[in-house]
Write an enzyme that holds these catalytic residues in place. Structure first.
Site, short mmCIF file in Angstrom:
data_model
loop_
_atom_site.label_atom_id
_atom_site.label_comp_id
_atom_site.label_asym_id
_atom_site.label_seq_id
_atom_site.Cartn_x
_atom_site.Cartn_y
_atom_site.Cartn_z
N ARG A 27 22.38 -19.74 14.11
CA ARG A 27 22.32 -18.73 13.04
C ARG A 27 23.48 -17.74 13.10
O ARG A 27 23.32 -16.58 12.71
CB ARG A 27 20.99 -17.97 13.06
CG ARG A 27 19.76 -18.81 12.81
CD ARG A 27 19.61 -19.07 11.33
NE ARG A 27 18.51 -20.00 11.08
CZ ARG A 27 17.33 -19.63 10.62
NH1 ARG A 27 17.09 -18.39 10.35
NH2 ARG A 27 16.39 -20.53 10.42
N ARG A 31 22.92 -13.63 7.81
CA ARG A 31 22.69 -12.24 7.41
C ARG A 31 23.19 -11.17 8.36
O ARG A 31 23.29 -10.01 7.99
CB ARG A 31 21.20 -12.03 7.12
CG ARG A 31 20.79 -12.64 5.79
CD ARG A 31 19.30 -12.68 5.63
NE ARG A 31 18.72 -13.53 6.66
CZ ARG A 31 17.42 -13.64 6.90
NH1 ARG A 31 16.58 -12.92 6.19
NH2 ARG A 31 16.97 -14.45 7.83
N ARG A 40 27.00 -13.77 -0.70
CA ARG A 40 25.73 -14.30 -1.18
C ARG A 40 25.04 -13.38 -2.18
O ARG A 40 23.98 -13.73 -2.70
CB ARG A 40 24.80 -14.53 0.02
CG ARG A 40 24.93 -15.86 0.79
CD ARG A 40 24.29 -17.03 0.05
NE ARG A 40 23.09 -16.63 -0.69
CZ ARG A 40 21.91 -16.43 -0.15
NH1 ARG A 40 21.70 -16.65 1.11
NH2 ARG A 40 20.90 -16.04 -0.88
N ASP A 76 20.87 -25.87 5.47
CA ASP A 76 19.52 -25.58 5.96
C ASP A 76 18.80 -26.90 6.19
O ASP A 76 19.14 -27.92 5.58
CB ASP A 76 18.72 -24.72 4.98
CG ASP A 76 17.48 -24.15 5.65
OD1 ASP A 76 17.59 -23.16 6.38
OD2 ASP A 76 16.38 -24.74 5.50
N TYR A 153 6.98 -27.96 7.70
CA TYR A 153 7.20 -27.21 6.45
C TYR A 153 6.56 -27.91 5.26
O TYR A 153 5.95 -27.29 4.39
CB TYR A 153 8.70 -27.00 6.19
CG TYR A 153 9.28 -25.92 7.08
CD1 TYR A 153 9.02 -24.58 6.82
CD2 TYR A 153 10.07 -26.24 8.17
CE1 TYR A 153 9.54 -23.59 7.64
CE2 TYR A 153 10.59 -25.26 8.99
CZ TYR A 153 10.32 -23.93 8.73
OH TYR A 153 10.82 -22.95 9.53
O1 1CP Z 1 24.68 -20.27 11.47
C1 1CP Z 1 23.74 -20.96 11.11
O2 1CP Z 1 22.94 -21.44 11.94
C2 1CP Z 1 23.61 -21.18 9.64
C3 1CP Z 1 23.11 -22.46 9.14
C4 1CP Z 1 21.60 -22.63 9.22
C5 1CP Z 1 20.90 -23.44 10.11
C6 1CP Z 1 21.48 -24.22 11.27
C7 1CP Z 1 20.64 -22.05 8.34
C8 1CP Z 1 20.94 -21.12 7.25
N1 1CP Z 1 19.42 -22.57 8.63
C9 1CP Z 1 19.55 -23.40 9.71
C10 1CP Z 1 18.53 -24.23 10.34
C11 1CP Z 1 17.12 -23.88 10.14
N2 1CP Z 1 16.47 -23.52 8.99
C12 1CP Z 1 16.13 -24.02 11.15
C13 1CP Z 1 16.43 -24.53 12.53
C14 1CP Z 1 17.05 -23.43 13.35
C15 1CP Z 1 16.09 -22.36 13.81
O3 1CP Z 1 15.11 -22.69 14.49
O4 1CP Z 1 16.39 -21.21 13.53
C16 1CP Z 1 14.91 -23.67 10.60
C17 1CP Z 1 13.58 -23.65 11.31
C18 1CP Z 1 15.12 -23.36 9.23
C19 1CP Z 1 14.12 -22.97 8.23
C20 1CP Z 1 14.47 -21.65 7.64
N3 1CP Z 1 15.40 -21.47 6.66
C21 1CP Z 1 13.98 -20.39 8.02
C22 1CP Z 1 12.94 -20.11 9.08
C23 1CP Z 1 11.59 -19.87 8.45
C24 1CP Z 1 10.48 -19.80 9.51
O5 1CP Z 1 9.67 -20.74 9.54
O6 1CP Z 1 10.44 -18.83 10.27
C25 1CP Z 1 14.64 -19.43 7.21
C26 1CP Z 1 14.46 -17.94 7.22
C27 1CP Z 1 15.54 -20.14 6.37
C28 1CP Z 1 16.49 -19.58 5.39
C29 1CP Z 1 17.89 -19.55 5.88
N4 1CP Z 1 18.56 -20.63 6.42
C30 1CP Z 1 19.86 -20.26 6.73
C31 1CP Z 1 20.01 -18.88 6.35
C32 1CP Z 1 21.28 -18.09 6.46
C33 1CP Z 1 18.78 -18.46 5.84
C34 1CP Z 1 18.45 -17.09 5.27
C35 1CP Z 1 18.62 -17.19 3.81
C36 1CP Z 1 19.16 -15.95 3.23
O7 1CP Z 1 20.33 -15.62 3.47
O8 1CP Z 1 18.39 -15.35 2.47
#
Ligand code: 1CP
Length: 348
Positions: A27, A31, A40, A76, A153
């Protein structure tokens, strides 16, 4: 012929000793960065994920700012599900939300294969990134969600605390469970192969929520499917990283599904992780993400401890160490704390 030396992250995964310890952060794109929030501001998350120029720029932002050795593709885990036709959105402040949770035979049968062309934009983003990153020490990491985490999910309909519906299907209707998992393997393999064919230099399979399972359940309901994912991309000679949160009890089976690098969260010291896993796997991790809120002295102390643990792990037979957090960067993290952490790791 002059030997071309591998980028530090690839060298560490291959058991070489790079001149600097590789570091990146799960991540790292997102943000915590004001430049990400600016870009964004008027663009949806999913819309951004299918725009190659946006993906390229957002992926590079943390690399430029922090000098990380890994660039994790901005995308994602639900992007391939969306591209396969599943009605879902990524909702700000929540995460993925699925319009109709997948719970019945008919729901599972409606989960279609992924047409590689439907994620062509992601392949194009990878090509753009390779052109930008090839002259630098930074390696491009592609990724996908592992079948279990994707299934969670789809079945829950969104983020969950107890995974009650997921486990109810797993225990109550194993046949349906395995049918869904098999379809998710196919989608995941297609998504990873598109990234690999376009030039991803490493891949990480995120089984973020597998730590909710006992070892026995993991081995019965998850391991065969994750094994197939890794097997079906094994023709690409790139490091394969596997990570989940709270997986201390699962490190042994997770290391056996086909990864070269095992990601470890902050709960298990890396030398202890190496003891559990055995030799010949590289380790990735495992600074607690909340340490980045505790000030410079505490960060320095914890970075030094992680590195000392990692060095003991390598001395005991681990193949190498890639520094990372034990899970993702929290959104409120001060980006300067991340930059200073990279400097500490590189100067250690
Ligand atoms: O730097 C990076 O890692 C950016 C790329 C990235 C990756 C590798 C994003 C962007 N998402 C992910 C993978 C991801 N997405 C995982 C596996 C990694 C982890 O465990 O953190 C998971 C579980 C998700 C699902 C997801 N997408 C969540 C988690 C929800 C939960 O169950 O708690 C969330 C909040 C997202 C949205 C998301 N994905 C990525 C970003 C930058 C965001 C936030 C969106 C925004 O900017 O509003």
């Amino acid at each position: 012929m002059v030997a071309v030396s591998l980028k530090p992250l690839l060298a560490a995964a291959a058991g070489q000793r790079p001149d600097r310890r590789p570091v990146w952060f799960m991540r790292q794109a997102g943000r915590s960065l004001p430049e990400y929030r600016a870009l964004r501001a008027d663009r949806g998350m999913l819309e951004s994920c299918f725009d190659p120029a946006m993906v390229c720029e957002i992926t590079l932002q943390p690399v430029r700012r922090h000098d990380t050795d890994g660039a994790i593709l901005f995308s994602d885990i639900v992007v391939p599900l969306k591209a396969a036709g599943i009605d879902l959105d990524i909702v700000a402040g929540t995460g993925p939300v699925i319009a109709t949770p997948v719970r019945t035979v008919a729901d599972v049968e409606a989960v279609n294969r992924l047409d590689p062309d439907a994620v062509g934009a992601i392949g194009r983003a990878v090509s753009l990134l390779r052109a930008e990153l090839d002259p630098t020490p930074t390696a491009l990491i592609g990724f996908a969600g592992a079948p279990f985490t994707l299934a969670s999910y789809l079945i829950e309909g969104g983020p969950s605390r107890h995974y009650a519906h997921t486990k109810a299907m797993m225990y109550g209707n194993p046949e349906l469970w395995h049918a869904l998992m098999a379809r998710l393997v196919d989608i995941t393999v297609t998504f990873l192969r598109v990234q690999l064919e376009a030039g991803a230099q490493a891949i990480q399979l995120f089984d973020s929520w597998a730590g909710m399972l006992s070892r026995r359940d993991y081995e019965t309901f998850v391991a065969p499917h994750s094994t197939r994912v890794f097997a079906e991309v094994a023709d690409f000679d790139v490091p394969r990283i596997h990570f989940g949160v709270g997986t201390g009890e699962l490190l042994v089976p997770m290391a056996q599904v086909g990864a070269d690098v095992v990601g470890v969260d902050w709960r298990v010291p890396l030398d202890e992780a190496a003891r559990r896993i055995g030799p010949d796997k590289a380790l990735q991790g495992n600074l607690d993400p909340t340490v980045l809120f505790a000030g410079d002295d505490v960060i320095a102390e914890h970075v030094a401890r992680v590195i000392a643990d990692a060095d003991r792990a390598v001395a005991a037979g681990a193949r190498g160490h890639i520094f990372n957090l034990g899970h993702g960067v929290l959104p409120d993290t001060d980006p300067d704390a991340i930059t200073r952490t990279v400097e500490l790791v590189h100067s250690a």
